[in-house]
Scaffold this active site. Structure first.
Site, short mmCIF file in Angstrom:
data_model
loop_
_atom_site.label_atom_id
_atom_site.label_comp_id
_atom_site.label_asym_id
_atom_site.label_seq_id
_atom_site.Cartn_x
_atom_site.Cartn_y
_atom_site.Cartn_z
N LEU A 273 0.84 -1.18 0.02
CA LEU A 273 0.04 -0.03 -0.06
C LEU A 273 0.89 1.30 -0.13
O LEU A 273 0.55 2.40 -0.63
CB LEU A 273 -0.90 -0.01 1.33
CG LEU A 273 -2.06 -0.97 1.25
CD1 LEU A 273 -2.60 -1.03 2.62
CD2 LEU A 273 -3.03 -1.02 0.12
N LYS B 287 1.76 -3.47 8.68
CA LYS B 287 3.36 -2.59 8.57
C LYS B 287 4.25 -3.22 9.18
O LYS B 287 4.56 -3.82 10.23
CB LYS B 287 3.06 -1.40 9.64
CG LYS B 287 4.22 -0.56 9.24
CD LYS B 287 4.12 0.96 9.65
CE LYS B 287 5.58 1.78 9.64
NZ LYS B 287 5.11 3.10 10.29
N ASP C 274 5.52 12.30 13.30
CA ASP C 274 5.62 12.41 11.80
C ASP C 274 4.26 12.68 11.12
O ASP C 274 3.84 11.91 10.36
CB ASP C 274 5.92 10.62 11.16
CG ASP C 274 6.57 10.92 9.62
OD1 ASP C 274 6.87 11.95 9.40
OD2 ASP C 274 6.68 9.94 9.20
N GLY D 2 9.36 1.80 7.31
CA GLY D 2 8.69 0.47 6.86
C GLY D 2 7.87 0.59 5.83
O GLY D 2 7.77 1.51 5.04
N THR D 3 7.51 -0.40 5.35
CA THR D 3 6.47 -0.94 4.58
C THR D 3 5.04 -1.60 4.94
O THR D 3 4.78 -2.15 5.81
CB THR D 3 7.22 -1.95 3.38
OG1 THR D 3 8.46 -1.56 2.96
CG2 THR D 3 6.17 -2.15 2.24
N GLY E 65 7.66 3.93 3.32
CA GLY E 65 8.17 5.20 4.07
C GLY E 65 9.48 4.96 4.75
O GLY E 65 9.91 3.74 4.73
N GLY E 66 9.92 5.98 5.62
CA GLY E 66 11.11 5.87 6.28
C GLY E 66 11.15 4.81 7.32
O GLY E 66 12.09 4.28 7.83
#
Length: 600
Positions: free
Chosen positions: A284, A306, A402, A290-291, A287-288
């Site tokens: 989906l 995640k 974040d 994880g996936t 990012g910094g």
């Protein structure tokens, strides 16, 4: 289609005045007979005698005058052909020829492009290019089949076992589709295509070889099973180690003691199955931290899984404790944390699945310019309410760390859901509390945090201010391709405010005279959120309250009236609105406790 044309011919005579043209048997070289080769690949021919043909002097002695197309190997000239009908009678008025033919003028590759006209319709048929003439194609049955390849099911399997001459087998012949096998009776073995009795190998040798082979196979299987059992136990020990290391035992006990906690500890196998072994097609976003993968658990429940990238030793010790606190977050504008997986080196988080993408996609996608100001203001207010809950209502307070438009998800009704707590920390109350190193995202990071390395609730306020500017301008928070002084959206926005050029940076789809008072008010709120010093920024609760009041003003019919009429309508109620003379902005402050319709 072939377009080549040829004119060919030969000359023959029966005039023997010079004595050099005497017809001879087997020779067709001009004396009473001549011949010429017909070129290949011709599709049509026409034969004729030319105007020089004259039989005036010989017609009485040699009345036969004819021409024919005939296979060269089938024609042998005889002098008897000159004065009789022997040639005609020999072939009964016909002549043997060999026709070359092909299906259309296409090659196999070209013909297969149009399967409706493709001629090789039988299963087990193949296409062959007509290499003889260099154009067209033909069909034939595949090896092991015979019949008509031009009709459906025309190619039938050949039973090779019925023709021992063509397909020799000195043992047991077994027909297969397109082929056959040849084996020996028990007690014999195949040698050079012939079955030979085992006794020729030597008495007792074959049983010994077979016994040794069986023993070897059993030994290999035993060793493999032992290895797999050992590896499985080793894997279980590793999983148990990670589970304890991440505070799984503490989390499990706390979950048992706190009844009604809707939180689950998932196994690694469950999440692998849900995401099809974490297939790339299920991603989906990345990012910094994880996936994120889309997963479908048993019962067709859609979730977002995640996989975090890294975690430090302190985080590992306190992870279970933090999960228990985050699992108790229950707010309509915050993505629900459903559970986690602790039996891997880096824990995985399982969230509810939000189907409509991110605010980033909505703003910067192809349909980003179709968002009304009311929708943008509502999304901003809902996001601010979520952060207010984290800062003021969670126990202990939680800092997101974040905040950005790609971490604000939208459900099917475009309701905002703040997500991605991969960077979150619990607000510290003493030095022993859990602290996480927060990376953040370029363009949204609090400059004070980058200087002091101290994350506070005002860091989230700054990042939220950048999101507000995104909503006002439909521009990205950071543009690497822009000139140095224009890379940061927040800097460009602040400079525009400073130079009284706010209109130059606003999104044209929402910039009009009707909206300008509200746009200026939202811009002023964003300006306060982007203060360099955290103490000068409002709290998230103040931001949420201001956005809420702006929504109420926009949704009432008296929103367009002048400030004196508004004040007389509101009287002593929940707010007083006055217009400043220098900037034309609305200034809103709480006076009473009367509640107005929020328009939610």
């Amino acid at each position: 289609m072939m377009t080549d044309s040829y004119v060919i011919g030969c000359s023959s005579t029966c005039d023997n005045k010079g004595g050099n043209l005497t017809p001879k048997n087997g020779s067709c070289s001009g004396a009473g007979c001549c011949q010429v080769n017909v070129p290949k690949s011709l599709q049509y021919y026409q034969g004729y005698f030319n105007e020089g043909y004259n039989t005036t002097e010989i017609w009485r002695s040699s009345p036969c005058s004819y021409m024919a197309v005939i296979e060269a190997n089938e024609f042998h000239f005889s002098t008897t052909y000159l004065k009789s009908t022997v040639f005609y009678d020999k072939y009964n008025g016909t002549a043997p020829v060999v026709y070359d033919w092909a299906i259309s003028t296409e090659t196999c590759t070209e013909a297969k492009r149009n399967m409706t006209s493709y001629a090789c319709v039988s299963d087990n048929s193949v296409c062959i290019d007509n290499l003889t003439n260099g154009y067209g194609y033909r069909c034939k049955c595949s090896n092991g089949y015979e019949g008509n390849p031009y009709v459906k099911d025309g190619c039938k399997d050949i039973d090779e076992c019925l023709n021992n001459v063509t397909y020799p087998c000195m043992g047991i012949c077994t027909n297969t589709l397109g082929n056959f096998t040849c084996s020996c009776h028990q007690g014999n073995y195949m040698m050079n295509g012939v079955c030979v009795p085992n006794k020729k190998l030597g008495f007792g040798l074959v049983p010994a070889v077979v016994g040794a082979s069986v023993a070897f196979v059993v030994l290999v299987i035993t060793i493999m099973c032992a290895y797999l059992i050992k590896e499985r136990r080793k894997l279980q020990h590793i999983k148990q180690h990670y589970f304890r290391q991440h505070g799984g035992l503490l989390l499990f006990e706390e979950m048992k003691s706190q009844q009604g906690v809707a939180f689950k500890i998932y196994s690694h196998e469950e999440l692998q199955e849900a995401t099809n072994m974490f297939n790339e097609q299920h991603i989906l976003g990345q990012g910094g931290h994880g996936t994120v993968y889309k997963g479908i658990l048993k019962g067709n429940m859609e979730v977002a899984v995640k996989r975090c990238m890294t975690i430090n030793e302190q985080q590992k010790k306190e992870f279970g404790k933090e999960m228990l606190i985050l699992s108790q977050i229950n707010h309509k504008n915050i993505v629900k944390l459903l559970g986690c997986c602790l039996e891997v080196e880096v824990p995985m988080l399982v969230y509810e699945f939000i189907p409509n993408g991110t605010l980033f996609d909505l703003i910067h996608g192809n349909y980003g310019h179709q968002i009304t100001l009311a929708t943008r203001l509502r999304i901003a207010h809902e996001s601010a309410e979520a952060l207010t809950y984290l800062h003021s209502c969670a126990s202990p307070p939680i800092l997101h760390g974040d905040i950005k438009s790609s971490n604000i998800l939208l459900d099917k009704n475009l309701i905002a859901k703040v997500s991605d707590f991969g960077a979150s920390i619990l607000a510290p109350t003493d030095e022993s509390q859990f602290v996480t190193l927060v990376q953040g995202t370029c363009g949204y990071l609090d400059p004070e945090y980058m200087q002091l390395c101290q994350l506070t609730d005002k860091s989230d306020v700054y990042s939220f201010g950048v999101v507000l500017v995104e909503l006002l301008t439909c521009q990205k928070a950071f543009n690497l391709n822009a000139p140095e002084h224009e890379k940061s959206l927040s800097m460009r926005f602040l400079n525009a405010l400073k130079d009284n050029k706010l209109g130059d940076i606003l999104d044209g789809q929402i910039k009009n005279s009707e909206n300008m008072p509200f746009l200026e008010e939202i811009a002023e709120l964003a300006n306060q959120c982007l203060e360099m010093s955290g103490v000068n920024r409002p709290s998230m609760k103040q931001v949420a309250d201001n956005l809420d009041r702006l929504r109420k003003v926009m949704q009432h019919p008296w929103a367009e009236q002048n400030s004196e009429e508004l004040e007389s309508l509101l009287g002593d109620s929940s707010m007083v609105i006055s217009r400043g003379t220098s900037t034309g902005n609305f200034s809103i402050e709480r006076k009473g406790v009367m509640e107005l319709d929020s328009g939610r």
